[in-house]
Every structure is written in structure tokens, then in C-alpha cells.
Design a protein around this motif. Sequence first.
Motif, PDB file in Angstrom:
ATOM      1  N   ASP A  14     -66.927 -63.628 -80.767  1.00 14.37           N
ATOM      2  CA  ASP A  14     -66.387 -64.978 -80.922  1.00 14.37           C
ATOM      3  C   ASP A  14     -65.420 -64.992 -82.098  1.00 14.37           C
ATOM      4  O   ASP A  14     -65.818 -64.756 -83.245  1.00 14.37           O
ATOM      5  N   VAL A  15     -64.153 -65.269 -81.813  1.00 13.97           N
ATOM      6  CA  VAL A  15     -63.077 -65.066 -82.783  1.00 13.97           C
ATOM      7  C   VAL A  15     -62.290 -66.357 -83.004  1.00 13.97           C
ATOM      8  O   VAL A  15     -62.216 -67.219 -82.121  1.00 13.97           O
ATOM      9  N   LEU A  16     -61.693 -66.453 -84.170  1.00 14.23           N
ATOM     10  CA  LEU A  16     -60.786 -67.566 -84.443  1.00 14.23           C
ATOM     11  C   LEU A  16     -59.523 -67.374 -83.614  1.00 14.23           C
ATOM     12  O   LEU A  16     -58.857 -66.342 -83.702  1.00 14.23           O
ATOM     13  N   TYR A  17     -59.203 -68.388 -82.805  1.00 15.00           N
ATOM     14  CA  TYR A  17     -58.019 -68.271 -81.947  1.00 15.00           C
ATOM     15  C   TYR A  17     -57.377 -69.643 -81.778  1.00 15.00           C
ATOM     16  O   TYR A  17     -57.864 -70.480 -81.018  1.00 15.00           O
ATOM     17  N   PRO A  18     -56.292 -69.915 -82.502  1.00 18.33           N
ATOM     18  CA  PRO A  18     -55.627 -71.212 -82.395  1.00 18.33           C
ATOM     19  C   PRO A  18     -54.708 -71.278 -81.175  1.00 18.33           C
ATOM     20  O   PRO A  18     -54.061 -70.290 -80.810  1.00 18.33           O
ATOM     21  N   THR A  19     -54.660 -72.452 -80.557  1.00 16.89           N
ATOM     22  CA  THR A  19     -53.712 -72.710 -79.473  1.00 16.89           C
ATOM     23  C   THR A  19     -52.921 -73.971 -79.819  1.00 16.89           C
ATOM     24  O   THR A  19     -53.432 -74.876 -80.495  1.00 16.89           O
ATOM     25  N   GLY A  42     -57.665 -57.862 -86.157  1.00 19.26           N
ATOM     26  CA  GLY A  42     -58.927 -58.417 -85.702  1.00 19.26           C
ATOM     27  C   GLY A  42     -59.104 -59.867 -86.108  1.00 19.26           C
ATOM     28  O   GLY A  42     -58.172 -60.540 -86.564  1.00 19.26           O
ATOM     29  N   ASP A  43     -60.335 -60.362 -85.937  1.00 14.83           N
ATOM     30  CA  ASP A  43     -60.658 -61.742 -86.251  1.00 14.83           C
ATOM     31  C   ASP A  43     -60.357 -62.034 -87.717  1.00 14.83           C
ATOM     32  O   ASP A  43     -60.889 -61.367 -88.611  1.00 14.83           O
ATOM     33  N   ILE A  89     -66.233 -56.547 -90.296  1.00 12.47           N
ATOM     34  CA  ILE A  89     -67.491 -56.638 -89.548  1.00 12.47           C
ATOM     35  C   ILE A  89     -67.220 -57.228 -88.171  1.00 12.47           C
ATOM     36  O   ILE A  89     -66.248 -57.969 -87.972  1.00 12.47           O
ATOM     37  N   GLY A  90     -68.094 -56.935 -87.204  1.00  7.59           N
ATOM     38  CA  GLY A  90     -67.935 -57.474 -85.862  1.00  7.59           C
ATOM     39  C   GLY A  90     -68.158 -58.976 -85.832  1.00  7.59           C
ATOM     40  O   GLY A  90     -69.068 -59.510 -86.489  1.00  7.59           O
ATOM     41  N   ALA A  91     -67.350 -59.675 -85.050  1.00 13.30           N
ATOM     42  CA  ALA A  91     -67.426 -61.141 -84.960  1.00 13.30           C
ATOM     43  C   ALA A  91     -68.505 -61.545 -83.950  1.00 13.30           C
ATOM     44  O   ALA A  91     -68.235 -62.163 -82.917  1.00 13.30           O
ATOM     45  N   THR A  92     -69.735 -61.178 -84.269  1.00 17.61           N
ATOM     46  CA  THR A  92     -70.864 -61.502 -83.408  1.00 17.61           C
ATOM     47  C   THR A  92     -71.331 -62.925 -83.676  1.00 17.61           C
ATOM     48  O   THR A  92     -70.855 -63.596 -84.595  1.00 17.61           O
ATOM     49  N   LYS A  93     -72.294 -63.374 -82.877  1.00 14.10           N
ATOM     50  CA  LYS A  93     -72.772 -64.763 -82.996  1.00 14.10           C
ATOM     51  C   LYS A  93     -73.214 -65.090 -84.423  1.00 14.10           C
ATOM     52  O   LYS A  93     -72.904 -66.139 -84.957  1.00 14.10           O
ATOM     53  N   GLY A  94     -73.964 -64.175 -85.040  1.00 16.64           N
ATOM     54  CA  GLY A  94     -74.515 -64.466 -86.354  1.00 16.64           C
ATOM     55  C   GLY A  94     -73.704 -63.950 -87.515  1.00 16.64           C
ATOM     56  O   GLY A  94     -74.189 -63.948 -88.661  1.00 16.64           O
ATOM     57  N   LEU A 135     -63.254 -71.301 -82.508  1.00 16.29           N
ATOM     58  CA  LEU A 135     -63.684 -69.986 -82.042  1.00 16.29           C
ATOM     59  C   LEU A 135     -63.587 -69.922 -80.525  1.00 16.29           C
ATOM     60  O   LEU A 135     -63.905 -70.881 -79.824  1.00 16.29           O
ATOM     61  N   LYS A 136     -63.129 -68.773 -80.033  1.00 14.53           N
ATOM     62  CA  LYS A 136     -63.052 -68.525 -78.599  1.00 14.53           C
ATOM     63  C   LYS A 136     -63.723 -67.182 -78.304  1.00 14.53           C
ATOM     64  O   LYS A 136     -63.684 -66.264 -79.137  1.00 14.53           O
TER      65      LYS A 136
END
Length: 761
Positions: free
Chosen positions: A101-106, A250-251, A257-262, A330-331
Motif C-alpha cells: 500500500d503506497v502513497l499515490y496522488p491522482t 519506491g513509496d 522498508i516494504g510498504a506493508t499494512k503495518g 494510499l493505493k
Amino acid sequence: MNRRFVIAGLFFAGLSVAPFRAHVLADEQTLFGFSTESSRAERQWEEKFKAIPSPENLRAYMKQLTARPHNVGSAYDKENAEWILAKFKEFGLDAHLEQFDVLYPTPKERAVELVDGGPKFVAKLQEPAVPQDPTSNQQAEQLPTYHAYSIDGDVTAPLVYVNYGVPEDYEQLERMGVSVKGAIVIARYFHSWRGIKPKVAAEHGAIGCLIYSDPHEDGFVEGDTFPNGPWRPKDGAQRGSVADMPTYPGDPLTPGIGATKGAKRLDIKDAATLTKIPVLPISYGDAQPLLAALTGRVAPEGWRGGLGITYHIGPGPAKVHLKVKSNWGLKPVFDVIAKIPGAAFPDEWVIRGNHHDAWVNGAEDPTSGMVAVLEEARGLGELVKAGWKPKRTIILCAWDGEEPGLLGSTEWAEEHYDELRAHGVAYINSDSNGRGYFEVEGSHTLEKFVNDVARDISDPETKLSVWKRNEAHATANAKSSEQRKEIRERTDLRIPALGSGSDYTAFLQHDGLASLNIGFGGEDGGGIYHSIYDDFYWYTHFSDTGFVYGRALAQTGGTAVMRLADADLLPFDFVDFADTVQLYLKELKVLSEKARDDIRERNREIEDGVFKATDDPRQPLVAPSADTVPPHLNFAPLEDAVEAVTHSAGEYRKALEQANANNGAGLAAASLQGVNHLLMESERKLTTSEGLPRRPWFKHQLYAPGYYTGYAVKTMPAVREAVEQKEWKQADEGIAVVARVLQEEAALIASAAAKLSAAAR
């Protein structure tokens, strides 16, 4: 994301590239890293594999994947991921989805208006549908033209034209007495990655940035425009990310670090890779009225594009209103991961990847490459059903979120960092694919390996091997006798190094896996990059229309994966690597001395009054300031380290020749596992835990994207960029770091040579 190697750097068929050379026919050669017996078996399996990829399948895959827009967060992006997952399973592979789950602006609001200094003009900011092109009218699902990770902003200011908007352009503006402080700049695409342009503009005090596609590089000057030809029409615009990826990809909220749920996330205000000023892309149709309203100095000759106007610099009197507002949230991104377990060494991983997301429909970028990976997966699955068992585990990846910032691959590589450092053999990437020459960049420990692979792939149109075709191309375009001499005498081509621009970045420059980026192109130019016209209609009319180069890419990627997975001895070589680091050292010495000479000469010209005497009184320039002549850099530690690498590489080559004796019987010894472990570690040795100055995420000390180039590589970057930026103390410190890394690499190579000699006795 990457523009088939042309933006990212040099490509395989370029003038700096030496040819492939085979002294005997391929079917008479024992494969590098194989015994005679295992080589014979490997070639048989490879021939079976190369007969499998089908242009008809490639076409069908592309039609399915490009049927609708599939940017990150869209419904069809997830549908495509699930479709690819089902295909991998249909091919008999163990496959699953991994979500981040990553920050992604539209974009929510966009505006560009000429409000003063000329006739009022409101930019369209819209690419029109084309009747012939059935998917260009899917406006409800198309992302508008925008730049991801631009901050929100609403600014009005005088306009200044800054050419390509790279640092040297601002140096020239300073000489012309033009400041961008408090202004909105307009820059044209090319000569750097797009994210560099607002970055440098903000450093010079600008408050907004527009980036347009000039027809000189990207429109009617190059050829007929779409739909009559492949080039960008006047209302076409290039979407893209402007995140500061040379700091970290990346995010933006989870660096390292990986953009995991937690995962612990930064606040948006603390994300270092977001732009400092608002920025939007525009077409040359929208740019022309803005540029035409500028006065002031006429732009220098090299700054003039292809529009039918006189290019002026400003500032003003044109005053522009720029507004950018996005939906921030987040997307999900969906990576598709498939695995073929290794029969002998399951804990050694050979990884192959391409991305599946696109800015819009994305036929060329990235689906032309993704469909080849799908056919590779089908072919490898067919071999497994026929009894083939690779020695090492093969991992096939369809990445999501590459376009906004290498999101899916970076988060996966960060999340699995420890596993990849322990188990990763190599990573092979593709992105876009087209018609023409074989293009490759990558780690120089794999230079000989990829030469050997290319010798065994047939060019689909000329029926020559792809290396032979490139040899002819390089010879025909050589500009000096020295280039022709290298073409005719050097056994292996010099592959360019990797900077950034696609999904290899995290694997090579953060995790330390030897990497390659492969594809075909160079004969199907076009200007639909990141537009609504990059779709199935365009690709099947103007690019690899018969999908025969897609088949060639599948054959190339699959062959490379099979050889890495099956080799008795991993096919890493250090003679070409040593030759390359010698070249880098020579380049740094020349660069350093040139910097000293240039400063000394400029200081003398200032003292002699040259600038004042040659200045045009009617259009005066600001004289440059004198600089302190820097001290000579001490390259001795680096010279010693390069010498040590060269010596160790020679020792390893001798040990390899010994192991190849007696039909390569020594290569089948079980004790090769210890050698292979060292070979896997060889790229890791070129990284440091502290990383590069100003950007610790980038850990590789030989290759990195330039801090002010974005895609294009800087080799030995801690030294090279310090010299370019006149940071002499940092350059000395960089020499010490790179020398230490190379000494450790030399020790590893020597240890591998000793183990290989012992295994061959």
C-alpha cells in the motif's frame, strides 16, 4: 518507465559499444559455466524452449492487457494482475499476489493560463481521441495529463524559458543575467529525467514548473505525427513521475522498508522525494502560445526547438497561472510472483521481471515487454512438464506501480532484502520492447555471459545473430579508427552500466544483485511515450507489428534465465569487469584534470580581460567569477585497488581454464557450491551499508543514477559527482571508499579462484 534505453543511457548498438565476437560456431562451443556433457544437455533444452514463444500469443496477451487504462489503483490494474496470476498458474507455475500500500496522488484540479503579457490563453491539458484508434476515447478511465508526486500549489508569476532545465542551463542563464527566483519556468523534455527539472528549478528559487514536449525531439520534426505516423501530435503530452528518485525510489513514505499494512510511514510533509514546487506536463500545442508571449533575449541557438516561433527567454512579460491539486492517499499495488523450484540448489534464486502497470493503456510501455515474460513463463512451464528440472529456483515477477516510481519492485526488494542478499543470484529486467537491435545494460560481471547469450539468438528480420547485426551496425557508425579497432578486436562488447528508470534499480543498487536490462529497439521511433496513444492500435501499426521481436525477447530472456539456473559454475566473469573499472579510473583522472585545467584557463581569461573584451555591449553577459584551483586528487588508493582487481581477475580466469580441462569435468564437482556462493556475493561486495553521500538508500559504489540526471548512470558516483560539483574533499573521501570496496572485491575474486582451483584438482 524507461524509454527503451535511449533516455536511460547508451544502448547496445551505439557507437561506444563493441561487438560480440565468436571464434567458432555456437554449437561447437561448450557453454560458459558448464561441463561438456551438461552443456550439450543445456543446449538441447534451450533449443526446445526457443521454439515455443509464439507471436500470435504475444499479440493476444497485449490485446487483453491493453484493452483498458490500467494505472495504479484502477480497477483494470487489479484485473490485469489477477489475469497474469491465472496465466502463470495455467502454465503450471506456483504463483501468488503480493500487495503493498503506497502513497499515490491522482489529479483533482489542474490549470495553466496565460493571464498577462499576451492574448489570454487557457491550456487544454487534454489529449483528444482519434477516430481510428478505438481505445483513445476511454476518457472516463484515462488519467489526465499530470506529474505524480508534484506538490499541490496555486501560483501566478512571470514565465522564464530554461531550455532543458538542467544545471548547465541555469549557469548560462546566470551569465545572461536572468534569474528565475519567484518565476514559473518552462522546460522542454529530454537531456535529463523529468524529475530533475523541477528539482533544479526549485533550487534556483522558481515557484512553479511546466515541462512540454517540443517537436524538435518529440513531434513533427522527427516524422509524421499520430495517427498518420508514430510521432507525438501537437496536443499529446507526456505523463510521468517527478518524485526525487535519485534520492530513493519506491513509496515516498516508507524509504528502506516494504510498504506493508503495518509499516511505519512518514508524514506526507516529511517525504523527501516530493517536489518542492508544483509542476505539470503540457503539449507543444499548449506550450506554443506561452513561449510566443515571452520577450527578452533570443534563446541561444542550442536552446531553440522546432516550433515556428522565435524562442525568447523572458522573464515575461508573459505571466502564467499554474494550479495543481491532487487526491493524496494510499493505493494498493499488486505484484505477481511465480516460482519454479530448483532441484539442486533451491536456495539460489534467479529472478526475471517486467512491470504490468501503465500510465494509460501502455502497449509499448510496458506491455510489449510484459507479454514476452509471459511467453517465457509458458515456455519454461512446458519444459518442466517435459522433464526439465532447473538446478536453481527461478522467480518470475510482474511488477505493479513501476510508472509512478518503481513502487512494486522496490517495496518487494525492500521487504525481502535479507532473503535477496542471502539467496539472489541475479536479476534480469525488461521494460518496453520494439523493433531493431538488441539493447542491454548491466553489471559487468555478467558482460561475458550476456555476450554469449546474444550469440545464440537470431534476429527475426535479418536472420543474423543479434550480436552479428550489432557488430555491423557499430562498424558502420564508428567515428574513429580506434572505435573500429575495438569493434574488430575486443571479444566482448562493453555493455553500458545501469542507472535508473526501471525495476532493476532496487535489486542492483540497494540489494546488490548482479542485474541486466534487456530489450530490442532502435528502428521504430515514436513519440507516444506516456500518452493515451500508447495503445494496441499504435503498436500494431508502427512498432513490432508482427511481434517477432517480442518472440526474440522471450527467447533471449528465457535463455538467459535457463543458463543462470542450470550452470554448474555460475557464469560470472571478472576480466571484462576489471577492464571496465580500469576504464572508469581513467575517465575519473581525465575528468579531474580537465576540471583543474578549465578552472585555471577561465581564471586566466578573467584576469586577461577576455570576457570583457569579447562581450557584446548591447547584450552584455555577466562575467564568471574566479575559482580556486583545486589540489590534485590522490588516486593512488584507487589505482592500487584496480590493480588488485585486475590481478585477481587473471587468477580466476586461470582457475577457470584449469576447471575446463578434461571436458570440463571439474565444473561438475560438488565443491563448486562454495565457489558459486562467493560469485553470488561478488555484486554485494560492491555495496556499502552507509550508501552514497546525500542518498544512503543507494548502496552500490560503482553504479548509480546521477543526482542531477535521474536515469543516466554515474559510474563510481561518490567520486565522479564530487568532481563534477567541485566538492574536492568529498572526492578524496569517495576515492577511499571506492578503493576499499574494490580491494574487498579483489579478495573475494582471489578466494573464488583458489576454491575453483581446488575443485578442479
